[in-house]
Design a protein around this motif. Structure first.
Motif, PDB file in Angstrom:
ATOM      1  N   THR A 274       0.989  -1.185   0.000  1.00  0.00           N
ATOM      2  CA  THR A 274      -0.004  -0.093  -0.066  1.00  0.00           C
ATOM      3  C   THR A 274       1.098   1.150  -0.031  1.00  0.00           C
ATOM      4  OG1 THR A 274      -1.491  -1.211   1.345  1.00  0.00           O
ATOM      5  CG2 THR A 274      -1.788   1.156   0.916  1.00  0.00           C
ATOM      6  N   ALA A 275       1.987   1.308   0.842  1.00  0.00           N
ATOM      7  CA  ALA A 275       3.019   2.392   0.902  1.00  0.00           C
ATOM      8  C   ALA A 275       3.356   2.448  -0.392  1.00  0.00           C
ATOM      9  CB  ALA A 275       3.963   2.085   1.932  1.00  0.00           C
ATOM     10  N   ILE A 276       3.732   1.487  -1.340  1.00  0.00           N
ATOM     11  CA  ILE A 276       4.557   1.688  -2.519  1.00  0.00           C
ATOM     12  C   ILE A 276       3.576   2.488  -3.478  1.00  0.00           C
ATOM     13  CG2 ILE A 276       5.176   0.373  -4.354  1.00  0.00           C
ATOM     14  CD1 ILE A 276       6.490  -1.485  -2.649  1.00  0.00           C
ATOM     15  N   ARG A 277       2.342   2.018  -3.480  1.00  0.00           N
ATOM     16  CA  ARG A 277       1.148   2.478  -4.448  1.00  0.00           C
ATOM     17  C   ARG A 277       0.847   3.870  -4.071  1.00  0.00           C
ATOM     18  NH1 ARG A 277      -2.717   0.639  -7.971  1.00  0.00           N
ATOM     19  NH2 ARG A 277      -3.763   2.643  -8.673  1.00  0.00           N
ATOM     20  N   ALA A 278       0.891   4.158  -2.737  1.00  0.00           N
ATOM     21  CA  ALA A 278       0.701   5.738  -2.599  1.00  0.00           C
ATOM     22  C   ALA A 278       1.890   6.543  -2.786  1.00  0.00           C
ATOM     23  CB  ALA A 278       0.290   5.689  -1.095  1.00  0.00           C
ATOM     24  N   ALA A 279       2.829   6.102  -2.789  1.00  0.00           N
ATOM     25  CA  ALA A 279       4.165   6.872  -3.217  1.00  0.00           C
ATOM     26  C   ALA A 279       4.558   7.085  -4.481  1.00  0.00           C
ATOM     27  CB  ALA A 279       5.140   6.262  -2.308  1.00  0.00           C
ATOM     28  N   THR A 280       4.104   6.288  -5.384  1.00  0.00           N
ATOM     29  CA  THR A 280       4.522   5.926  -6.636  1.00  0.00           C
ATOM     30  C   THR A 280       3.316   5.721  -7.748  1.00  0.00           C
ATOM     31  OG1 THR A 280       4.631   3.449  -6.699  1.00  0.00           O
ATOM     32  CG2 THR A 280       6.497   4.922  -5.941  1.00  0.00           C
ATOM     33  N   GLY A 281       2.324   5.393  -7.296  1.00  0.00           N
ATOM     34  CA  GLY A 281       1.124   5.210  -8.328  1.00  0.00           C
ATOM     35  C   GLY A 281       1.397   3.607  -8.786  1.00  0.00           C
ATOM     36  N   VAL A 282       2.397   2.885  -8.537  1.00  0.00           N
ATOM     37  CA  VAL A 282       2.686   1.486  -9.004  1.00  0.00           C
ATOM     38  C   VAL A 282       2.045   0.480  -8.276  1.00  0.00           C
ATOM     39  CG1 VAL A 282       4.127  -0.103  -9.472  1.00  0.00           C
ATOM     40  CG2 VAL A 282       4.703   2.163 -10.194  1.00  0.00           C
ATOM     41  N   ALA A 283       0.973  -0.287  -8.777  1.00  0.00           N
ATOM     42  CA  ALA A 283       0.441  -1.450  -7.928  1.00  0.00           C
ATOM     43  C   ALA A 283       1.316  -2.664  -8.326  1.00  0.00           C
ATOM     44  CB  ALA A 283      -0.900  -1.623  -8.850  1.00  0.00           C
ATOM     45  N   VAL A 284       1.792  -3.066  -7.508  1.00  0.00           N
ATOM     46  CA  VAL A 284       2.579  -4.399  -7.349  1.00  0.00           C
ATOM     47  C   VAL A 284       1.826  -5.624  -7.084  1.00  0.00           C
ATOM     48  CG1 VAL A 284       4.516  -5.725  -6.303  1.00  0.00           C
ATOM     49  CG2 VAL A 284       4.834  -3.169  -6.456  1.00  0.00           C
ATOM     50  N   ILE A 285       1.734  -6.388  -8.119  1.00  0.00           N
ATOM     51  CA  ILE A 285       0.849  -7.899  -8.073  1.00  0.00           C
ATOM     52  C   ILE A 285       1.970  -8.572  -7.766  1.00  0.00           C
ATOM     53  CG2 ILE A 285      -0.606  -8.912  -9.369  1.00  0.00           C
ATOM     54  CD1 ILE A 285      -1.605  -6.067  -9.040  1.00  0.00           C
ATOM     55  N   VAL A 286       1.325  -9.637  -6.704  1.00  0.00           N
ATOM     56  CA  VAL A 286       2.324 -10.624  -6.627  1.00  0.00           C
ATOM     57  C   VAL A 286       1.872 -11.841  -7.402  1.00  0.00           C
ATOM     58  CG1 VAL A 286       2.963 -12.374  -4.576  1.00  0.00           C
ATOM     59  CG2 VAL A 286       2.454 -10.077  -3.826  1.00  0.00           C
ATOM     60  N   VAL A 287       2.874 -12.100  -8.355  1.00  0.00           N
ATOM     61  CA  VAL A 287       2.482 -13.027  -9.158  1.00  0.00           C
ATOM     62  C   VAL A 287       2.786 -14.628  -8.835  1.00  0.00           C
ATOM     63  CG1 VAL A 287       3.160 -13.478 -11.715  1.00  0.00           C
ATOM     64  CG2 VAL A 287       3.268 -11.298 -10.950  1.00  0.00           C
ATOM     65  N   PRO A 288       1.711 -15.561  -9.249  1.00  0.00           N
ATOM     66  CA  PRO A 288       1.965 -16.631  -9.015  1.00  0.00           C
ATOM     67  C   PRO A 288       2.847 -17.300  -9.674  1.00  0.00           C
ATOM     68  CG  PRO A 288      -0.476 -16.367  -9.304  1.00  0.00           C
ATOM     69  CD  PRO A 288       0.402 -14.961  -9.818  1.00  0.00           C
ATOM     70  N   GLN A 289       3.477 -18.501  -9.341  1.00  0.00           N
ATOM     71  CA  GLN A 289       4.722 -18.921  -9.933  1.00  0.00           C
ATOM     72  C   GLN A 289       4.341 -19.880 -11.416  1.00  0.00           C
ATOM     73  OE1 GLN A 289       7.598 -20.952  -7.444  1.00  0.00           O
ATOM     74  NE2 GLN A 289       8.667 -20.498  -9.510  1.00  0.00           N
ATOM     75  N   ASN A 290       3.276 -20.159 -11.411  1.00  0.00           N
ATOM     76  CA  ASN A 290       2.848 -20.571 -12.731  1.00  0.00           C
ATOM     77  C   ASN A 290       2.648 -19.589 -13.865  1.00  0.00           C
ATOM     78  OD1 ASN A 290       0.220 -20.051 -11.430  1.00  0.00           O
ATOM     79  ND2 ASN A 290      -0.821 -21.070 -13.029  1.00  0.00           N
ATOM     80  N   VAL A 291       2.377 -18.541 -13.479  1.00  0.00           N
ATOM     81  CA  VAL A 291       2.196 -17.238 -14.265  1.00  0.00           C
ATOM     82  C   VAL A 291       3.605 -16.726 -14.683  1.00  0.00           C
ATOM     83  CG1 VAL A 291       1.144 -15.006 -14.609  1.00  0.00           C
ATOM     84  CG2 VAL A 291      -0.082 -16.754 -13.365  1.00  0.00           C
ATOM     85  N   GLU A 292       4.429 -16.746 -13.715  1.00  0.00           N
ATOM     86  CA  GLU A 292       5.669 -16.297 -13.870  1.00  0.00           C
ATOM     87  C   GLU A 292       6.505 -17.307 -15.082  1.00  0.00           C
ATOM     88  OE1 GLU A 292      10.013 -15.527 -11.879  1.00  0.00           O
ATOM     89  OE2 GLU A 292       8.412 -16.116 -10.827  1.00  0.00           O
ATOM     90  N   GLY A 293       6.027 -18.787 -14.947  1.00  0.00           N
ATOM     91  CA  GLY A 293       6.731 -19.733 -15.905  1.00  0.00           C
ATOM     92  C   GLY A 293       6.106 -19.460 -17.173  1.00  0.00           C
ATOM     93  N   ALA A 294       4.876 -19.050 -17.369  1.00  0.00           N
ATOM     94  CA  ALA A 294       4.183 -18.768 -18.771  1.00  0.00           C
ATOM     95  C   ALA A 294       5.103 -17.689 -19.461  1.00  0.00           C
ATOM     96  CB  ALA A 294       2.640 -18.466 -18.656  1.00  0.00           C
ATOM     97  N   TYR A 295       5.175 -16.390 -18.628  1.00  0.00           N
ATOM     98  CA  TYR A 295       6.060 -15.389 -18.899  1.00  0.00           C
ATOM     99  C   TYR A 295       7.454 -15.705 -19.545  1.00  0.00           C
ATOM    100  CZ  TYR A 295       3.037 -11.950 -16.187  1.00  0.00           C
ATOM    101  OH  TYR A 295       2.146 -11.174 -15.604  1.00  0.00           O
ATOM    102  N   GLY A 296       8.039 -16.605 -18.799  1.00  0.00           N
ATOM    103  CA  GLY A 296       9.225 -16.950 -19.062  1.00  0.00           C
ATOM    104  C   GLY A 296       9.355 -17.613 -20.385  1.00  0.00           C
ATOM    105  N   TYR A 297       8.541 -18.799 -20.720  1.00  0.00           N
ATOM    106  CA  TYR A 297       8.490 -19.352 -21.954  1.00  0.00           C
ATOM    107  C   TYR A 297       8.066 -18.536 -23.049  1.00  0.00           C
ATOM    108  CZ  TYR A 297       7.386 -23.127 -25.422  1.00  0.00           C
ATOM    109  OH  TYR A 297       7.528 -23.813 -26.543  1.00  0.00           O
TER     110      TYR A 297
END
Length: 378
Positions: free
Chosen positions: A123-146
């Motif tokens: 929440t502090a990161i979003r309030a300070a920068t406007g960036v929403a940090v999404i905690v990405v699941p492992q299988n989604v990261e794997g799809a990004y990589g391939y």
């Protein structure tokens, strides 16, 4: 890789509710943004890129060290905020772009360890920068990589899956199946140090290692990787694409066995011979023999054992090796789900606190009209 020094300790973060109220103050700005900026927030730092720019930036922040030494990511929040703002201070990206960050291995670990400490940080990161940090699941990261490896290698990617070993996690990722776990280079090395009772800080000195110790480490890894074949299904072929293999394991095997450099292939038999040699050396001998710094040599034996275990678990006797500068930026830029959650960040945080990683795959449409997105990018 040696750890970065953690940032100085910060004052305690504010309580969650006032920050959420601040973060939910504006409308759905991201949905109408003409472009996207993505932040790949890994275990060792941040990379940033935009959909309408060829420029990228990076910042080194050791999130795993923060977790290990302080039990939360609190000490890394100030440098994270500075790094997220830097591209816009330098006018590298359009300020009208929608912004989303992907929090990967260290952020998943922080969520697992103490969600209560992670929520005010996000929440502090979003309030300070406007960036929403999404905690990405492992299988989604794997799809990004391939997908990223396919884009970069084209026809040179002739295997069904890619092996991507990061600092905190690893993925064996294919077009239709993925295996991932939180045993990247640094976390796996830490586990081996603990299992063998090696004294001192991290990285610890693993060599010389006895045959019984080698067997114990292999048994530990086999247990950890027991579900690999079921997760991947069918015959698997592998291309290793990340630096622990392309800059570490593969060239070390070539030097130890007297092979020509840059063959682009590594057999499990060759890897086993190299492990046997390395296990009998001291750390100083390893560094001298291979011409590398002791801080890097310290990870080499655990890296080799990890790759050997992965080959065994996936039924692969030959590993292709292809170096690419792979990041999660292209995958995140094309991930509509991540940007929909950025538009509904208050709803996402509520679900993350309640459901953990399952929040990512839940229905974003049910949030519209109930939970505003957060501050517009500055």
């Amino acid at each position: 890789m040696p750890d970065f020094k953690p940032a100085r300790r910060l004052r305690p973060l504010p309580s969650l509710l006032p920050l959420i109220a601040c973060a939910l103050a504006a409308g759905l700005a991201h949905a109408e943004a003409p472009c996207r900026v993505a932040y790949d927030i890994g275990s060792s730092g941040i990379r940033a890129g935009a959909s309408n720019s060829a420029m990228t930036t990076r910042a080194g922040i050791d999130y795993l060290a923060a977790l290990r030494e302080h039990g939360s990511l609190e000490t890394s929040i100030a440098p994270t905020i500075a790094a997220l703002d830097e591209p816009f201070r330098k006018r590298l990206f359009d300020t009208r772009c929608a912004r989303a960050g992907g929090g990967f291995s260290a952020w998943r670990l922080a969520l697992q360890q103490d969600v209560g400490k992670l929520m005010p940080a996000l929440t502090a990161i979003r309030a300070a920068t406007g960036v929403a940090v999404i905690v990405v699941p492992q299988n989604v990261e794997g799809a990004y990589g391939y997908r990223g490896a396919r884009r970069l290698l084209g026809n040179r990617l002739a295997t069904s899956h890619v092996l991507d070993i990061g600092g905190g996690s690893l993925q064996i990722a294919g077009e239709r199946s993925t295996f991932g776990d939180a045993i990247g280079q640094k976390l796996w090395h830490q586990q081996v140090c603990q299992a063998l009772g090696r004294p001192g800080g991290l990285p610890c000195g693993l060599s010389p290692m006895t045959n019984n110790e080698l067997a114990a480490v292999r048994a530990l890894l086999a247990t950890r990787l027991a579900s690999v074949r079921a997760s991947l299904g069918g015959p698997v072929t592998l291309t290793a694409i990340s630096r622990p293999v392309t800059h570490g394991v593969a060239p070390a095997v070539e030097r130890l066995l007297g092979k020509p450099a840059g063959q682009g292939r590594l057999s499990q038999a060759e890897l086993g011979s190299a492990i046997a040699q390395l296990a009998g050396m001291t750390l100083a001998d390893t560094a001298t023999r291979l011409g590398i710094a002791p801080a890097y040599a310290a990870y080499l034996l655990s890296d080799m054992l990890l790759v050997d275990g992965l080959m065994t678990a996936s039924g692969v006797s030959d590993l292709q090796v292809a170096e690419v500068d792979l990041t999660n930026i292209p995958g995140l830029l094309s991930d509509d789900t991540a940007y929909r959650w950025a538009d509904n960040y208050g709803c996402y945080l509520a679900r993350l606190a309640k459901d953990g990683l399952a929040a990512y795959a839940s229905d974003t449409a049910s949030c519209y009209g109930r939970t505003p997105a957060g501050p517009q990018p500055r």
